[in-house]
Motif scaffolding. Sequence first.
Motif, mmCIF file in Angstrom:
data_model
loop_
_atom_site.group_PDB
_atom_site.id
_atom_site.type_symbol
_atom_site.label_atom_id
_atom_site.label_comp_id
_atom_site.label_asym_id
_atom_site.label_seq_id
_atom_site.Cartn_x
_atom_site.Cartn_y
_atom_site.Cartn_z
ATOM 1 N N LEU A 298 0.853 -1.186 0.000
ATOM 2 C CA LEU A 298 0.000 0.000 0.000
ATOM 3 C C LEU A 298 0.891 1.240 0.000
ATOM 4 N N ALA A 299 0.498 2.251 -0.775
ATOM 5 C CA ALA A 299 1.284 3.481 -0.881
ATOM 6 C C ALA A 299 0.347 4.671 -0.698
ATOM 7 N N GLY A 300 0.372 5.284 0.458
ATOM 8 C CA GLY A 300 -0.504 6.422 0.707
ATOM 9 C C GLY A 300 -1.683 6.057 1.580
ATOM 10 N N ARG A 301 -2.356 7.066 2.063
ATOM 11 C CA ARG A 301 -3.458 6.899 3.000
ATOM 12 C C ARG A 301 -4.686 6.296 2.308
ATOM 13 N N VAL A 302 -5.367 5.406 3.018
ATOM 14 C CA VAL A 302 -6.627 4.841 2.529
ATOM 15 C C VAL A 302 -7.691 5.940 2.539
ATOM 16 N N SER A 303 -8.361 6.140 1.421
ATOM 17 C CA SER A 303 -9.457 7.102 1.370
ATOM 18 C C SER A 303 -10.788 6.354 1.330
ATOM 19 N N MET A 304 -11.888 7.069 1.218
ATOM 20 C CA MET A 304 -13.203 6.439 1.338
ATOM 21 C C MET A 304 -13.459 5.426 0.240
ATOM 22 N N ASP A 305 -13.027 5.721 -0.972
ATOM 23 C CA ASP A 305 -13.387 4.894 -2.124
ATOM 24 C C ASP A 305 -12.188 4.313 -2.870
ATOM 25 N N MET A 306 -10.975 4.691 -2.498
ATOM 26 C CA MET A 306 -9.812 4.277 -3.271
ATOM 27 C C MET A 306 -8.585 4.069 -2.393
#
Length: 361
Positions: A298-306
């Motif tokens: 995983l690369a970057g913060r988890v967002s609501m839809d992606m």
Amino acid sequence: MSRPSQARLDLRALRHNVALARELAPTARLMAVVKANAYGHGAVTMARALEPLADALAVACSEEAVELRRAGIRCPILLLEGVFEAAELALAAEHDLWITIDNDTQLRWLEQTSLPGPLACWLKIDTGMHRLGVAPEQARDYHRRLLASGKLAGPPVLSTHFSCADELDKPQTRQQIELFETSCEGLSGLRSAANSPGVLAWPQAHYDWIRPGFMLWGNSPFTVPQPQADRLRPVMTLCSAVISVRDVAAGETVGYGATWQARRPSRVATVTIGYGDGYPRTAGNGTPVLVNGRRAPLAGRVSMDMITIDVTDLPPVAVGDPVILWGAGLPVGEVARASSTIGYELLTRMPMRTPRVIVAD
């Protein structure tokens, strides 16, 4: 084409896991725990699959039980926490539900309520969890009062719940087993103690009823390898697909908060799944994801839809390529540990937005 995020359910895996529980406790009856929407898998769907395989089902509350009854489930259903008010006893009688007694208030409700017929009852004994259950020294008196009430269909099942059965090096489980056996000595009724880790690793606790829950869904309750748990097969595979691929220059950041920075020229894939679909927002950079069956971080913060994934070291990735977030090939427990939680929480928090799709019956 619809959004590809979905929870794929393998009922063959469910049957395999039930068979394993039966194999490990061949003389015990099996109560399948389907509380919390069958641990996020879909209570009605899973109960229908389990009804011919299990001797009974268990839920947390009458609302969960009534949902199953209205869906046509006819096998015995136990209310693990008992009733929350006296009026629920009539509901339990109406829907032929088994009740749990774990305190004096519940017992007095039973003693004082007029019912159309006798109820099946479990008496919970607190052997060290200190959450629910009567004190061991009170078990004999509660047992006497239950039998004297005239409200029971037979002797109560004597039960307890383990606090540390998933931690094999701790002494609490052996201590609880010893206390449970002492508390039950001379009392009529069947016995039950084994939850999922109890079924898998504590054969001396199988008694007359086992109560597997988490293991039925194919997930190990342990944080270390365990021979029997390693035989489980995941029922749920949370999956989606790549919807975009881009190159990111060294030094550039990805996602909200710029928490991930490319240390080299990188290739990043965007996947249409997020915390709105049940994937944990706490999953940090480096959490494993399967892209075309290969691990990528995983690369970057988890967002609501992606979410975004670093696919630099993978063979070429394209839009539409399949992605597995957990399940077949990637245990939910591993994702949970990378997200500072447990697999139980990830499964039970699966929202209705994410379609449950049966892929193997």
